[in-house]
Design a protein around this motif. Structure first.
Motif, PDB file in Angstrom:
ATOM      1  N   LEU A   1       0.854  -1.283   0.034  1.00  0.00           N
ATOM      2  CA  LEU A   1       0.062   0.038   0.045  1.00  0.00           C
ATOM      3  C   LEU A   1       0.780   1.182   0.128  1.00  0.00           C
ATOM      4  O   LEU A   1       1.857   1.282   0.547  1.00  0.00           O
ATOM      5  CB  LEU A   1      -0.996  -0.027   1.180  1.00  0.00           C
ATOM      6  N   ILE A   2       0.356   2.193  -0.791  1.00  0.00           N
ATOM      7  CA  ILE A   2       1.273   3.675  -1.051  1.00  0.00           C
ATOM      8  C   ILE A   2       0.404   4.528  -0.286  1.00  0.00           C
ATOM      9  O   ILE A   2      -0.696   5.016  -0.903  1.00  0.00           O
ATOM     10  CB  ILE A   2       1.824   3.761  -2.356  1.00  0.00           C
ATOM     11  N   ILE A   3       0.840   4.968   0.980  1.00  0.00           N
ATOM     12  CA  ILE A   3       0.008   5.759   1.786  1.00  0.00           C
ATOM     13  C   ILE A   3       0.720   7.310   1.914  1.00  0.00           C
ATOM     14  O   ILE A   3       1.849   7.095   2.669  1.00  0.00           O
ATOM     15  CB  ILE A   3      -0.464   5.456   2.958  1.00  0.00           C
ATOM     16  N   ASN A   4       0.312   8.326   1.529  1.00  0.00           N
ATOM     17  CA  ASN A   4       1.173   9.472   1.698  1.00  0.00           C
ATOM     18  C   ASN A   4       2.703   9.255   1.266  1.00  0.00           C
ATOM     19  O   ASN A   4       3.502   9.895   1.894  1.00  0.00           O
ATOM     20  CB  ASN A   4       1.003   9.925   2.949  1.00  0.00           C
ATOM     21  N   GLY A   5       2.862   8.613   0.023  1.00  0.00           N
ATOM     22  CA  GLY A   5       4.010   8.282  -0.370  1.00  0.00           C
ATOM     23  C   GLY A   5       5.015   7.304   0.199  1.00  0.00           C
ATOM     24  O   GLY A   5       6.108   7.216  -0.206  1.00  0.00           O
ATOM     25  N   LYS A   6       4.512   6.734   1.232  1.00  0.00           N
ATOM     26  CA  LYS A   6       5.284   5.728   2.078  1.00  0.00           C
ATOM     27  C   LYS A   6       4.636   4.324   1.798  1.00  0.00           C
ATOM     28  O   LYS A   6       3.581   4.001   1.559  1.00  0.00           O
ATOM     29  CB  LYS A   6       5.140   6.008   3.590  1.00  0.00           C
TER      30      LYS A   6
END
Length: 279
Positions: free
Chosen positions: A242-247
């Motif tokens: 999962l890519i969440i806020n670029g992380k």
């Protein structure tokens, strides 16, 4: 080819006894617990998967009763067995040579909890082993050393994960950058790609998928991992990233934390990112 390679790697002989609840429609059950012992000539004690789910300690009962030396189970099964077991102090697991974690990323916490519970009944730390395997390679790609304790890595991103061991003879593993598809140095996280003498030829009646996953004799697994000291560490899948806020976040790592919350039934949690449709 797979059976010869894997049986030699784990030193499986006709004197061994395998215990299994694994269904035969899964490669771990079909190859590891049926075709390989059939070819080698060793004994197998088989349990219904449906019965095992309801009473997972059946596996330990038959390991003890039949003095089984080998068994293959996924990571979640270690937790399922130990949570259910109420009579572990009466068992004897001293003859178990290898209880091999397979088909899911293997967590250090899993082995530590399982060993801490069952070492009093003879379970040896060396019996907790790992194999990275998939049906596309018939079964095993790697296997840990049965003469050594399970190992962890000091490389970044690998905290909490256990080594899956070295590649079987005739199998070459590379870690490729997800975007550039170029080989990465040891310790860098990327997609696990390998070449093998027992690699499948493609997916049945799915030429587009086959062309996507196999290129120039190499199989692109969609699994994420690193190579460290010549051993493979599997951390997850690109499908679960999962890519969440670029992380980058591994869904199963968040699920593991949520499973520890009081009132949450372990194994009944799923984590996913919010989907935003573009019109």
């Amino acid at each position: 080819t797979q059976i010869d390679l894997y049986a030699e790697t784990i030193q499986l002989t006709e004197k061994e006894n395998i215990a299994s609840w694994l269904p035969l429609y899964h490669d771990m059950g079909l190859i590891g617990s049926f075709l390989m012992p059939l070819e080698i000539g060793c004994s197998v004690t088989m349990i219904s998967p449906q019965e095992w789910v309801v009473r997972p300690t059946m596996l330990l009962d038959y390991i003890e009763k039949e003095q089984a030396s080998f068994a293959w189970i996924p990571n979640f099964a270690f937790h399922h067995i130990s949570r259910f077991d109420r009579r572990f102090q009466k068992r004897n697991l001293s003859h178990l040579r290898a209880l091999i974690s397979c088909s899911e990323p293997c967590r250090r916490e899993t082995f530590e909890l399982f060993f801490e519970k069952y070492k009093v009944v003879g379970l040896k730390a060396q019996a907790l082993q790992v194999s990275y395997a998939m049906a596309e390679n018939v079964f095993a790609v790697t296997q840990t050393d049965l003469n050594a304790d399970f190992r962890t890595s000091t490389a970044k991103n690998t905290d909490g994960y256990v080594s899956c061991g070295k590649a079987l003879s005739g199998i070459k593993i590379e870690i490729l950058d997800l975007e550039t598809k170029k080989a990465l140095p040891d310790g860098e996280l990327g997609e696990i790609v390998f070449r093998s003498s027992c690699l499948f030829s493609g997916y049945h009646k799915q030429p587009e998928l086959s062309a996507k996953k196999i290129s120039d004799g190499a199989y692109y697994s969609s699994d994420l991992g690193i190579i460290w000291n010549g051993e493979l560490y599997v951390l997850g899948r690109t499908d679960d990233l999962l890519i969440i806020n670029g992380k980058n976040v591994f869904a199963h790592e968040v699920e593991d934390v949520l499973n520890l919350i009081d009132g949450v039934v372990p194994g009944r949690v799923i984590v996913y990112s919010e989907y935003h449709a573009s019109f």
